[in-house]
Design a protein around this motif. Structure first.
Motif, PDB file in Angstrom:
ATOM      1  N   LEU A 136      93.441  76.619  71.619  1.00 18.48           N
ATOM      2  CA  LEU A 136      93.275  75.262  71.244  1.00 18.48           C
ATOM      3  C   LEU A 136      94.567  74.596  70.645  1.00 18.48           C
ATOM      4  N   THR A 137      95.298  73.699  71.554  1.00 17.75           N
ATOM      5  CA  THR A 137      96.298  73.329  71.401  1.00 17.75           C
ATOM      6  C   THR A 137      96.633  72.234  70.415  1.00 17.75           C
ATOM      7  N   LYS A 138      97.550  72.339  69.667  1.00 20.66           N
ATOM      8  CA  LYS A 138      97.181  71.388  68.095  1.00 20.66           C
ATOM      9  C   LYS A 138      98.262  70.146  69.249  1.00 20.66           C
ATOM     10  N   ALA A 139      97.797  69.322  69.616  1.00 29.26           N
ATOM     11  CA  ALA A 139      98.407  68.199  70.022  1.00 29.26           C
ATOM     12  C   ALA A 139      97.612  66.826  68.949  1.00 29.26           C
ATOM     13  N   PHE A 140      99.199  66.187  69.159  1.00 25.29           N
ATOM     14  CA  PHE A 140      99.020  64.400  68.041  1.00 25.29           C
ATOM     15  C   PHE A 140     100.320  63.881  69.049  1.00 25.29           C
TER      16      PHE A 140
END
Length: 245
Positions: free
Chosen positions: A235-239
């Motif tokens: 899971l890539t913690k993109a924001f």
């Protein structure tokens, strides 16, 4: 993006001479000046809220499974990913002052057989399947270079959106929907096997709505050596940071 400051312009009066001056070539009106100022503030605010730190990816342990254990193993995998996602969605730091944070976690799941055997009827190495524009339209997907793309939006939380997208992806890979049956019958016939990448970018639109963009890469290759697969997931913690309303 919204301008951080709200301007109210009150035009009270203007003399004939002032009006004439404002109409001369090259002259700017007060409204034009304020419009330019707003545009400049928008640019500065957007630049201020840009983030340059790359998103971090959190991996879960690789799983290996056969037909009988597939359902339970995949359920456990998605539960782990959802736990990571829910914790990330509660994080609020990481944006400059005056900017609001919009979390858009990206789940990626890569699956392939644990082993393969050669067969002249199948590609020697896995290659990405593609469809024509007409075929893509028929099955409600969009074709990119490496992925079939499909967007979902519904009333519910992020988990509900991801379940909707992952169900479509898994049914496609198992040939349990029209699109999956078409791929099996016309693009990757038995005994050839699949490898795949499922990528889901999720975003909460409001308290009641969520959206997810599914990217599904289906790759056709040699037959499976055993009826067994391995899956890696992260899971890539993109924001992103937006100008606060």
């Amino acid at each position: 993006m919204k301008t951080a400051l709200l301007f109210t312009v009150l035009v009270l009066s203007a003399t004939t001479g002032q009006a004439a001056d404002s109409c001369r070539p090259g002259a700017k009106s007060v409204v034009q000046d304020l419009k330019s100022l707003c545009q400049e503030l928008d640019k500065k605010n957007e630049t201020h809220c840009q983030i340059k730190t790359p998103a971090k990816a959190e991996k879960v342990p690789e799983i290996t499974y056969g037909l009988l254990s597939a359902s339970g193993k995949m359920k456990g995998l998605f539960e782990k990913l959802n736990t990571i996602q829910q914790a990330f969605l509660k994080e609020s730091g990481g944006c400059p002052g005056g900017c609001s944070k919009v979390n858009s976690p990206v789940v990626e799941i890569k699956t392939e057989p644990t082993g393969t055997v050669a067969d002249p009827a199948c590609p020697a190495v896995y290659s990405v399947l593609q469809v024509s524009a007409t075929e893509a339209s028929k099955f409600g997907v969009r074709q990119t270079d490496k992925f079939f793309q499909k967007a979902f939006r519904l009333v519910g939380d992020e988990k509900a959106c991801q379940e909707k997208a992952s169900t479509f992806a898994q049914e496609t890979l198992m040939g349990k929907n029209e699109f999956g049956s078409f791929l099996e019958d016309h693009k990757c016939k038995s005994p050839c096997s699949y490898a795949s990448v499922i990528r889901m970018k999720t975003e909460k639109l409001s308290k009641a709505e969520c959206a997810v963009v599914l990217e599904l890469s289906v790759q056709c290759g040699p037959p499976k050596k055993d009826r067994e697969w391995k899956t890696n997931a992260s899971l890539t913690k993109a924001f992103r940071c937006e100008v606060a309303p």
